[in-house]
Enzyme design. Structure first.
Site, mmCIF file in Angstrom:
data_model
loop_
_atom_site.group_PDB
_atom_site.id
_atom_site.type_symbol
_atom_site.label_atom_id
_atom_site.label_comp_id
_atom_site.label_asym_id
_atom_site.label_seq_id
_atom_site.Cartn_x
_atom_site.Cartn_y
_atom_site.Cartn_z
ATOM 1 N N GLY A 11 0.794 -1.231 0.000
ATOM 2 C CA GLY A 11 0.000 0.000 0.000
ATOM 3 C C GLY A 11 0.819 1.270 0.000
ATOM 4 O O GLY A 11 0.307 2.345 0.325
ATOM 5 N N ASN A 13 1.784 2.936 -2.532
ATOM 6 C CA ASN A 13 1.181 3.866 -3.507
ATOM 7 C C ASN A 13 -0.097 4.489 -2.958
ATOM 8 O O ASN A 13 -0.382 5.657 -3.211
ATOM 9 C CB ASN A 13 0.934 3.173 -4.845
ATOM 10 C CG ASN A 13 2.196 3.126 -5.687
ATOM 11 O OD1 ASN A 13 2.609 4.129 -6.253
ATOM 12 N ND2 ASN A 13 2.837 1.967 -5.745
ATOM 13 N N ARG A 90 -4.582 -8.552 -9.670
ATOM 14 C CA ARG A 90 -5.583 -9.376 -10.351
ATOM 15 C C ARG A 90 -5.890 -8.747 -11.703
ATOM 16 O O ARG A 90 -5.951 -7.511 -11.820
ATOM 17 C CB ARG A 90 -6.897 -9.431 -9.548
ATOM 18 C CG ARG A 90 -6.777 -9.900 -8.129
ATOM 19 C CD ARG A 90 -6.295 -11.316 -8.004
ATOM 20 N NE ARG A 90 -7.112 -12.274 -8.733
ATOM 21 C CZ ARG A 90 -6.738 -13.535 -8.974
ATOM 22 N NH1 ARG A 90 -5.564 -13.961 -8.568
ATOM 23 N NH2 ARG A 90 -7.528 -14.344 -9.640
ATOM 24 N N VAL A 91 -6.099 -9.629 -12.697
ATOM 25 C CA VAL A 91 -6.547 -9.144 -13.999
ATOM 26 C C VAL A 91 -8.018 -8.774 -13.863
ATOM 27 O O VAL A 91 -8.808 -9.563 -13.312
ATOM 28 C CB VAL A 91 -6.371 -10.247 -15.069
ATOM 29 C CG1 VAL A 91 -7.029 -9.845 -16.383
ATOM 30 C CG2 VAL A 91 -4.893 -10.555 -15.271
ATOM 31 N N HIS A 108 2.227 0.569 -13.076
ATOM 32 C CA HIS A 108 2.916 -0.684 -13.411
ATOM 33 C C HIS A 108 4.424 -0.459 -13.342
ATOM 34 O O HIS A 108 4.919 0.558 -13.843
ATOM 35 C CB HIS A 108 2.498 -1.143 -14.819
ATOM 36 C CG HIS A 108 3.119 -2.446 -15.211
ATOM 37 N ND1 HIS A 108 2.685 -3.654 -14.713
ATOM 38 C CD2 HIS A 108 4.163 -2.730 -16.032
ATOM 39 C CE1 HIS A 108 3.430 -4.631 -15.217
ATOM 40 N NE2 HIS A 108 4.335 -4.092 -16.019
ATOM 41 N N GLU A 173 7.308 5.846 -8.598
ATOM 42 C CA GLU A 173 5.851 5.638 -8.646
ATOM 43 C C GLU A 173 5.132 6.626 -7.732
ATOM 44 O O GLU A 173 4.100 7.195 -8.101
ATOM 45 C CB GLU A 173 5.506 4.203 -8.203
ATOM 46 C CG GLU A 173 5.964 3.141 -9.166
ATOM 47 C CD GLU A 173 5.571 1.733 -8.726
ATOM 48 O OE1 GLU A 173 5.747 0.819 -9.527
ATOM 49 O OE2 GLU A 173 5.098 1.544 -7.588
HETATM 50 C C1 GAR Z 1 3.949 -1.364 -7.085
HETATM 51 O O1 GAR Z 1 5.329 -1.302 -7.300
HETATM 52 C C2 GAR Z 1 3.223 -1.503 -8.404
HETATM 53 O O2 GAR Z 1 3.905 -0.941 -9.481
HETATM 54 C C3 GAR Z 1 3.155 -2.999 -8.561
HETATM 55 O O3 GAR Z 1 2.914 -3.472 -7.275
HETATM 56 C C4 GAR Z 1 3.594 -2.636 -6.340
HETATM 57 C C5 GAR Z 1 2.656 -2.387 -5.181
HETATM 58 O O4 GAR Z 1 3.323 -1.705 -4.165
HETATM 59 N N1 GAR Z 1 2.093 -3.355 -9.460
HETATM 60 C C6 GAR Z 1 2.176 -4.348 -10.338
HETATM 61 O O5 GAR Z 1 3.147 -5.077 -10.438
HETATM 62 C C7 GAR Z 1 0.951 -4.489 -11.209
HETATM 63 N N2 GAR Z 1 1.171 -5.440 -12.251
HETATM 64 P P1 GAR Z 1 2.506 -0.978 -3.024
HETATM 65 O O6 GAR Z 1 1.484 -1.984 -2.497
HETATM 66 O O7 GAR Z 1 3.540 -0.654 -1.988
HETATM 67 O O8 GAR Z 1 1.852 0.239 -3.614
#
Ligand code: GAR
Length: 195
Positions: A11, A13, A90-91, A108, A173
């Site tokens: 979490g 992001n 999840r897709v 991503h 990100e």
């Molecule tokens: C993030 O780095 C995001 O880019 C990736 O999951 C991580 C979640 O981190 N998403 C994917 O790989 C989607 N295919 P977070 O839970 O700390 O935000």
């Protein structure tokens, strides 16, 4: 504008989006955080911020569509305008995408269109590229193929591990996702005026 956040993991992001709202760089509020993996740390971050949280374990649903129908119900019940996938592993199906047309964004961890799908960071390391990064895009039925809204490049260093590279990508990100959301809000309000 009410945001609905979908997350599977830590979490960070979600936290970056919440901090951008606190700092007024982003207008709106997080109406609901939905997570699927039991024990995902995102639930603690949301609880600390007193953001409503719903757990939907995908293993309890017979199909991707069944999960997405339930996602729709929860998102609508919380008055969500814009869905933000923030580490949602999840897709999603047309059930959700048609329910929120052009209203679902994703972050991503690669420079799309390279390294779509799962394990994007490991894919980049395995391929041996020297630069990777992260991408914010609009979600369409084809995985990681929607319109690109923002990207940041991250060099891969000779001694990088998946962990060290992930940390540098995630710090980018956390910068570009809130900015891209704010820009997209502008875009949505202008298209509303024009339509
Ligand atoms: C993030 O780095 C995001 O880019 C990736 O999951 C991580 C979640 O981190 N998403 C994917 O790989 C989607 N295919 P977070 O839970 O700390 O935000």
């Amino acid at each position: 504008m009410r945001f609905g956040i979908l997350a599977s993991g830590s979490g960070s992001n979600m936290e970056a989006i919440a901090q951008a709202i606190d700092g007024q760089g982003l207008k709106g509020e997080i109406g609901i955080v939905i997570y699927n993996e039991p024990g995902a740390y995102v639930q603690h971050r949301a609880a600390v911020r007193r953001i409503p949280v719903v757990h939907l374990n995908h293993r309890d649903f017979g199909s991707r569509e069944a999960l997405d129908h339930q996602l729709m119900k929860v998102l609508n019940a919380h008055g969500v305008d814009l869905v933000l996938m923030a580490g949602w592993m999840r897709v999603v199906t047309p059930v959700l995408i048609d329910g929120f047309p052009e209203r679902i964004l994703n972050i991503h961890p690669s420079l799309l269109p390279s390294f779509r799908g799962m394990h994007a960071i490991q894919q980049a390391l395995d391929y041996g590229v020297k630069i990777t990064g992260c991408t914010v895009h609009v979600v369409v039925p084809d995985v990681d193929a929607g319109r690109i809204l923002a990207q940041a490049a991250v060099p891969i260093l000779p001694d990088d591990t998946p962990h060290s590279l992930r940390l540098r990508i995630q710090s980018q990100e956390h910068r570009i996702y809130p900015e891209a959301i704010a820009d997209y809000q502008q875009h949505l309000s202008q298209s509303h005026v024009l339509s």
